[in-house]
Design a protein around this motif. Structure first.
Motif, PDB file in Angstrom:
ATOM      1  N   ARG A   1      -8.609 -10.245 -26.595  1.00  0.00           N
ATOM      2  CA  ARG A   1      -7.170 -10.394 -26.815  1.00  0.00           C
ATOM      3  C   ARG A   1      -6.744  -9.898 -28.189  1.00  0.00           C
ATOM      4  O   ARG A   1      -5.647  -9.364 -28.345  1.00  0.00           O
ATOM      5  CB  ARG A   1      -6.770 -11.864 -26.648  1.00  0.00           C
ATOM      6  CG  ARG A   1      -6.955 -12.384 -25.223  1.00  0.00           C
ATOM      7  CD  ARG A   1      -6.571 -13.845 -25.118  1.00  0.00           C
ATOM      8  NE  ARG A   1      -6.846 -14.365 -23.794  1.00  0.00           N
ATOM      9  CZ  ARG A   1      -6.000 -14.307 -22.762  1.00  0.00           C
ATOM     10  NH1 ARG A   1      -4.821 -13.747 -22.924  1.00  0.00           N
ATOM     11  NH2 ARG A   1      -6.327 -14.810 -21.583  1.00  0.00           N
TER      12      ARG A   1
ATOM     13  N   MET B   1      -7.019  -8.467 -22.355  1.00  0.00           N
ATOM     14  CA  MET B   1      -6.812  -9.802 -21.791  1.00  0.00           C
ATOM     15  C   MET B   1      -8.138 -10.511 -21.528  1.00  0.00           C
ATOM     16  O   MET B   1      -8.192 -11.485 -20.778  1.00  0.00           O
ATOM     17  CB  MET B   1      -6.015  -9.704 -20.489  1.00  0.00           C
ATOM     18  CG  MET B   1      -4.554  -9.369 -20.673  1.00  0.00           C
ATOM     19  SD  MET B   1      -3.633 -10.670 -21.515  1.00  0.00           S
ATOM     20  CE  MET B   1      -3.395 -11.833 -20.178  1.00  0.00           C
TER      21      MET B   1
ATOM     22  N   GLN C   1       2.856 -18.365 -21.656  1.00  0.00           N
ATOM     23  CA  GLN C   1       3.879 -17.529 -21.016  1.00  0.00           C
ATOM     24  C   GLN C   1       4.488 -16.551 -22.012  1.00  0.00           C
ATOM     25  O   GLN C   1       4.632 -15.363 -21.729  1.00  0.00           O
ATOM     26  CB  GLN C   1       4.967 -18.418 -20.421  1.00  0.00           C
ATOM     27  CG  GLN C   1       6.039 -17.646 -19.655  1.00  0.00           C
ATOM     28  CD  GLN C   1       7.064 -18.569 -19.009  1.00  0.00           C
ATOM     29  OE1 GLN C   1       6.959 -19.787 -19.143  1.00  0.00           O
ATOM     30  NE2 GLN C   1       8.024 -18.001 -18.320  1.00  0.00           N
TER      31      GLN C   1
ATOM     32  N   GLU D   1       1.902 -13.919 -23.141  1.00  0.00           N
ATOM     33  CA  GLU D   1       1.726 -12.874 -22.135  1.00  0.00           C
ATOM     34  C   GLU D   1       2.904 -11.906 -22.130  1.00  0.00           C
ATOM     35  O   GLU D   1       2.731 -10.694 -22.004  1.00  0.00           O
ATOM     36  CB  GLU D   1       1.560 -13.502 -20.750  1.00  0.00           C
ATOM     37  CG  GLU D   1       1.352 -12.466 -19.649  1.00  0.00           C
ATOM     38  CD  GLU D   1       1.238 -13.106 -18.284  1.00  0.00           C
ATOM     39  OE1 GLU D   1       1.359 -12.362 -17.275  1.00  0.00           O
ATOM     40  OE2 GLU D   1       1.028 -14.329 -18.207  1.00  0.00           O
TER      41      GLU D   1
ATOM     42  N   TRP E   1       2.588  -9.673 -25.092  1.00  0.00           N
ATOM     43  CA  TRP E   1       1.512  -8.708 -24.847  1.00  0.00           C
ATOM     44  C   TRP E   1       1.978  -7.588 -23.921  1.00  0.00           C
ATOM     45  O   TRP E   1       1.656  -6.416 -24.142  1.00  0.00           O
ATOM     46  CB  TRP E   1       0.319  -9.437 -24.229  1.00  0.00           C
ATOM     47  CG  TRP E   1      -0.779  -8.522 -23.791  1.00  0.00           C
ATOM     48  CD1 TRP E   1      -1.709  -7.903 -24.573  1.00  0.00           C
ATOM     49  CD2 TRP E   1      -1.050  -8.097 -22.449  1.00  0.00           C
ATOM     50  NE1 TRP E   1      -2.545  -7.122 -23.810  1.00  0.00           N
ATOM     51  CE2 TRP E   1      -2.158  -7.222 -22.497  1.00  0.00           C
ATOM     52  CE3 TRP E   1      -0.462  -8.366 -21.219  1.00  0.00           C
ATOM     53  CZ2 TRP E   1      -2.689  -6.626 -21.365  1.00  0.00           C
ATOM     54  CZ3 TRP E   1      -0.992  -7.788 -20.082  1.00  0.00           C
ATOM     55  CH2 TRP E   1      -2.094  -6.923 -20.152  1.00  0.00           C
ATOM     56  N   LYS E   2       2.752  -7.914 -22.905  1.00  0.00           N
ATOM     57  CA  LYS E   2       3.278  -6.888 -22.001  1.00  0.00           C
ATOM     58  C   LYS E   2       4.178  -5.917 -22.744  1.00  0.00           C
ATOM     59  O   LYS E   2       4.192  -4.712 -22.449  1.00  0.00           O
ATOM     60  CB  LYS E   2       4.035  -7.547 -20.846  1.00  0.00           C
ATOM     61  CG  LYS E   2       3.140  -8.236 -19.830  1.00  0.00           C
ATOM     62  CD  LYS E   2       3.953  -8.865 -18.718  1.00  0.00           C
ATOM     63  CE  LYS E   2       3.039  -9.495 -17.668  1.00  0.00           C
ATOM     64  NZ  LYS E   2       3.830 -10.135 -16.572  1.00  0.00           N
TER      65      LYS E   2
END
Length: 331
Positions: A51, A56, A287, A290, A293-294
């Motif tokens: 990470r 991931m 949440q 993530e 990260w996207k």
């Protein structure tokens, strides 16, 4: 995380060679599950990165299999590790198994006498050593008595006696600065004064053929050296897995290049890794982590991409209704 422990148990229990075709099939199955049979938006190898490097932490089953097999090689070198299987494997040959780890030719000589239990870990070991260009450093694992390049050990029977006194592998009688002094070897291994000339022969050979001039990151050789010195206690498979992952030299630099091209900026490697590390440690919310990260990894389909896919002008407008046309990731 449900599948990995079950496979890892099999990898450690069954001394069988798993073909690369099987790992590719497992990877396709996992990829189809992640993307729900849709086209992947992020490379599978990128997902396998840690990470803090933009991935991931998706498990790489092939490297877990190799790590599970190589752990037995580590236990061969760990003197205080006691098990019946270890005693059986180490007594297959008229020489110890450990010297084979530093000399591929020696392994080839005794290959016909080895069982499948030892052949598979040894084959994986030498393949990874070759792929990571560690053949020179692997010489530290050779034993003085069984070093075919050290001619005095083949002619002088006194070196067998030195083996019984504990002078076995080069890594045990050396450090980063070179071979230990004769005084140190006298104190630790009870050498006689008459062994000083043999020490000079050994030091000359070590400086010329064994010594490593430059140290790098943690690698497989370091793990075995730590095992020889009794520094490894737990998480052997995890340490081996991390080393095998480093050898693949995977990165998200291609994502960094896309950001540089779109934003017309220059990002250093440290800046990019800092961005990934901050995202992995900033919030405790899975949440939001993530979602961030996207954004960093350019996961989302932007209006610009929609326009390029459909060719319709209205699909290129920003969905936030800010009248921006052809909005990209920077917008």
């Amino acid at each position: 995380m449900i599948v990995l422990p079950q496979l890892l148990f099999l990898f450690q229990s069954l001394p069988v060679e798993v073909p690369i075709k099987q790992f590719n099939e497992w990877n396709r199955t996992i990829s189809r599950f992640i993307w729900q049979n849709k086209k992947p938006r992020i490379r599978y190898k990128t997902l396998c990165l840690p990470r803090d490097k933009g991935g991931m932490s998706l498990p790489c089953l092939e490297n877990y299999y190799k790590a599970a097999q190589l752990q037995y090689v580590v236990y061969w070198c760990k003197e205080d590790y006691d098990a019946k299987w270890k005693e059986l494997e180490l007594n297959q040959l008229d020489i110890p198994l450990q010297p084979l780890l530093g000399d591929k030719t020696l392994k080839t000589i005794y290959s016909s006498k080895l069982s499948d239990l030892t052949k598979i870990p040894l084959n994986i070991w030498f393949k990874e050593i070759c792929n990571s260009n560690l053949e020179r450093k692997a010489r530290l694992l050779r034993w003085v008595e069984h070093d075919r390049d050290f001619r005095p050990a083949q002619l002088d029977m006194r070196f067998k006696e030195l083996t019984r006194k504990g002078i076995t592998s080069y890594c045990l009688i050396s450090s980063d600065t070179g071979l230990d002094s004769f005084q140190q070897l006298q104190e630790n291994h009870d050498l006689d004064k008459k062994d000083f000339y043999r020490y000079l022969q050994l030091r000359h050979h070590f400086d010329r053929n064994i010594r490593i001039l430059k140290e790098g990151d943690l690698d497989l050789i370091d793990i075995l050296i730590d095992a020889y010195k009794g520094k490894i206690q737990r998480k052997v498979v995890s340490r081996l897995y991390l080393c095998l992952q480093l050898y693949k030299k995977l990165s998200t630099s291609y994502v960094k290049c896309n950001w540089e091209r779109e934003a017309n900026i220059i990002l250093t490697e440290d800046d990019w890794l800092n961005i990934c590390e901050i995202n992995a440690s900033t919030t405790s919310s899975g949440q939001w982590r993530e979602f961030a990260w996207k954004n960093i990894i350019r996961f989302f389909i932007t209006p610009r991409r929609k326009y390029l896919q459909s060719g319709r002008t209205e699909s290129g407008h920003c969905w936030r209704q800010c009248n921006n046309v052809m909005a990209g990731h920077c917008h």
